[in-house]
Design a protein around this motif. Structure first.
Motif, mmCIF file in Angstrom:
data_model
loop_
_atom_site.group_PDB
_atom_site.id
_atom_site.type_symbol
_atom_site.label_atom_id
_atom_site.label_comp_id
_atom_site.label_asym_id
_atom_site.label_seq_id
_atom_site.Cartn_x
_atom_site.Cartn_y
_atom_site.Cartn_z
ATOM 1 N N LEU A 125 0.855 -1.137 0.127
ATOM 2 C CA LEU A 125 0.065 0.080 -0.014
ATOM 3 C C LEU A 125 0.699 1.216 0.120
ATOM 4 C CD1 LEU A 125 -2.740 -0.930 2.611
ATOM 5 C CD2 LEU A 125 -2.884 -0.455 0.093
ATOM 6 N N MET A 126 2.012 1.262 1.005
ATOM 7 C CA MET A 126 2.912 2.391 0.689
ATOM 8 C C MET A 126 3.523 2.553 -0.509
ATOM 9 S SD MET A 126 4.942 2.796 4.250
ATOM 10 C CE MET A 126 5.081 1.063 4.873
ATOM 11 N N LEU A 127 3.905 1.328 -1.111
ATOM 12 C CA LEU A 127 4.646 1.528 -2.486
ATOM 13 C C LEU A 127 3.461 2.297 -3.479
ATOM 14 C CD1 LEU A 127 7.169 1.073 -4.007
ATOM 15 C CD2 LEU A 127 6.308 -1.183 -4.489
ATOM 16 N N GLY A 128 2.226 1.800 -3.481
ATOM 17 C CA GLY A 128 1.299 2.012 -4.591
ATOM 18 C C GLY A 128 0.937 3.642 -4.217
ATOM 19 N N GLY A 129 0.879 4.155 -2.829
ATOM 20 C CA GLY A 129 0.738 5.293 -2.490
ATOM 21 C C GLY A 129 1.801 6.199 -3.038
ATOM 22 N N PHE A 159 3.731 5.759 -5.421
ATOM 23 C CA PHE A 159 3.524 5.506 -7.261
ATOM 24 C C PHE A 159 2.492 6.676 -7.437
ATOM 25 C CE2 PHE A 159 1.876 4.016 -11.140
ATOM 26 C CZ PHE A 159 3.089 4.038 -11.940
ATOM 27 N N VAL A 160 1.490 6.669 -6.625
ATOM 28 C CA VAL A 160 0.235 7.533 -7.323
ATOM 29 C C VAL A 160 0.685 8.822 -6.960
ATOM 30 C CG1 VAL A 160 -2.120 8.348 -6.534
ATOM 31 C CG2 VAL A 160 -1.714 5.745 -6.904
ATOM 32 N N VAL A 161 1.271 9.168 -6.037
ATOM 33 C CA VAL A 161 1.838 10.634 -5.575
ATOM 34 C C VAL A 161 2.782 11.240 -6.640
ATOM 35 C CG1 VAL A 161 3.022 12.033 -3.927
ATOM 36 C CG2 VAL A 161 1.190 10.513 -3.222
ATOM 37 N N PHE A 162 3.643 10.038 -7.011
ATOM 38 C CA PHE A 162 4.681 10.362 -7.795
ATOM 39 C C PHE A 162 4.108 10.818 -9.519
ATOM 40 C CE2 PHE A 162 7.870 8.902 -11.064
ATOM 41 C CZ PHE A 162 8.916 9.695 -11.059
ATOM 42 N N ALA A 222 5.585 14.339 0.135
ATOM 43 C CA ALA A 222 4.868 12.949 0.408
ATOM 44 C C ALA A 222 5.893 11.905 -0.119
ATOM 45 C CB ALA A 222 3.649 12.941 -0.143
ATOM 46 N N CYS A 223 6.337 11.934 -1.253
ATOM 47 C CA CYS A 223 7.091 11.005 -1.684
ATOM 48 C C CYS A 223 8.289 10.593 -0.763
ATOM 49 C CB CYS A 223 7.877 11.273 -3.031
ATOM 50 S SG CYS A 223 6.520 11.279 -4.523
ATOM 51 N N LEU A 224 8.962 11.701 -0.264
ATOM 52 C CA LEU A 224 10.207 11.466 0.590
ATOM 53 C C LEU A 224 9.696 10.663 1.665
ATOM 54 C CD1 LEU A 224 12.169 14.665 -0.061
ATOM 55 C CD2 LEU A 224 12.741 12.481 -0.783
ATOM 56 N N THR A 225 8.443 11.060 2.448
ATOM 57 C CA THR A 225 8.099 10.339 3.638
ATOM 58 C C THR A 225 7.740 9.155 3.387
ATOM 59 O OG1 THR A 225 7.447 12.704 4.377
ATOM 60 C CG2 THR A 225 6.589 10.906 5.409
ATOM 61 N N LEU A 226 6.962 8.674 2.271
ATOM 62 C CA LEU A 226 6.556 7.565 1.977
ATOM 63 C C LEU A 226 7.798 6.480 1.759
ATOM 64 C CD1 LEU A 226 3.366 8.031 0.030
ATOM 65 C CD2 LEU A 226 3.429 6.653 2.028
ATOM 66 N N TRP A 227 8.788 7.056 0.908
ATOM 67 C CA TRP A 227 9.912 6.247 0.794
ATOM 68 C C TRP A 227 10.709 5.976 2.197
ATOM 69 C CZ3 TRP A 227 11.787 3.007 -2.840
ATOM 70 C CH2 TRP A 227 12.973 2.837 -2.884
ATOM 71 N N LEU A 228 10.833 6.969 2.901
ATOM 72 C CA LEU A 228 11.450 6.688 4.118
ATOM 73 C C LEU A 228 10.876 5.448 4.682
ATOM 74 C CD1 LEU A 228 13.650 7.821 6.339
ATOM 75 C CD2 LEU A 228 11.863 9.085 7.109
ATOM 76 N N TRP A 229 9.465 5.738 5.083
ATOM 77 C CA TRP A 229 8.844 4.712 5.950
ATOM 78 C C TRP A 229 8.708 3.443 4.935
ATOM 79 C CZ3 TRP A 229 5.079 4.213 10.029
ATOM 80 C CH2 TRP A 229 5.205 5.319 10.924
ATOM 81 N N LEU A 230 8.604 3.320 3.770
ATOM 82 C CA LEU A 230 8.609 2.075 3.145
ATOM 83 C C LEU A 230 10.062 1.301 3.249
ATOM 84 C CD1 LEU A 230 7.321 0.048 0.839
ATOM 85 C CD2 LEU A 230 8.264 1.466 -0.780
ATOM 86 N N VAL A 231 11.069 1.826 3.294
ATOM 87 C CA VAL A 231 12.593 1.357 3.402
ATOM 88 C C VAL A 231 12.746 0.827 4.862
ATOM 89 C CG1 VAL A 231 14.928 1.812 3.817
ATOM 90 C CG2 VAL A 231 13.572 2.768 1.772
ATOM 91 N N PHE A 232 12.264 1.644 5.758
ATOM 92 C CA PHE A 232 12.373 1.044 7.246
ATOM 93 C C PHE A 232 11.477 0.028 7.541
ATOM 94 C CE2 PHE A 232 15.222 4.830 7.604
ATOM 95 C CZ PHE A 232 16.315 4.034 7.877
#
Length: 171
Positions: free
Chosen positions: A18-22, A24-27, A47-57
């Motif tokens: 879901l985070m990866l999908g979000g 992608f949509v924001v991107f 939003a992309c930076l925050t989602l990426w940070l959360w997705l990685v960790f």
């Protein structure tokens, strides 16, 4: 217990998806706004930076397994099974201990950021960076659990999801 672990892992993977999908949509929103409508929106970058940070960790804490990590195992694979087990115990204790030793400073850093907010979305930065605290705690738990299993005689290759070598198995 195994069913509960499988369910938790499945839920963690769904959340990561879901985070990866979000992300992608924001991107896509960012691209369309900037290049089609020539009206860039600033919130998408944050939003992309925050989602990426959360997705990685999140992925590191709950989705990735031992076999998914990059490793340099030329020396490890060239020694006997007993020595590999000792290497695995030492590395698991060192990794878990390192994260454990860093937890107070990690918490202090995250707690400090409760006074700041992100520039555009206004999200408190302690919330943004809290995922690292979750990741760190999970690394402590994962590697101390791994240490305990190895000390009880578990085969490191079996724990890593690889086949056992040299016929070394725990009965």
């Amino acid at each position: 217990m195994s069913r509960l672990v499988k369910l938790a892992r499945s839920v963690a993977m769904d959340i990561a998806a879901l985070m990866l999908g979000g992300l992608f949509v924001v991107f896509l929103i960012q691209i369309v706004a900037r290049y089609i409508f020539n009206a860039p929106v600033s919130w998408t970058l944050e939003a992309c930076l925050t989602l990426w940070l959360w997705l990685v960790f999140w992925g590191g804490a709950f989705v990735l397994t031992e076999k998914d990590h990059v490793r340099f195992d030329i020396l490890y694979d060239s020694v006997r099974a007993r020595t590999r087990r000792i290497f695995a115990i030492v590395s698991a204790v060192a990794i878990g201990g390192g994260f454990l030793a860093a937890l107070p400073a990690t918490w202090s850093y995250i707690d400090f950021y409760q006074i700041k907010r992100s520039a555009v979305l206004g999200i408190r930065l302690d919330i943004v960076f809290s995922i690292y605290g979750v990741f760190a705690v999970m690394m402590v738990l994962r590697y101390f659990w791994r240490s305990a299993l190895l000390l009880r005689g578990a085969d490191p290759h079996v724990l890593d999801g690889r086949e056992a070598q040299d016929g070394y198995h725990v009965q």
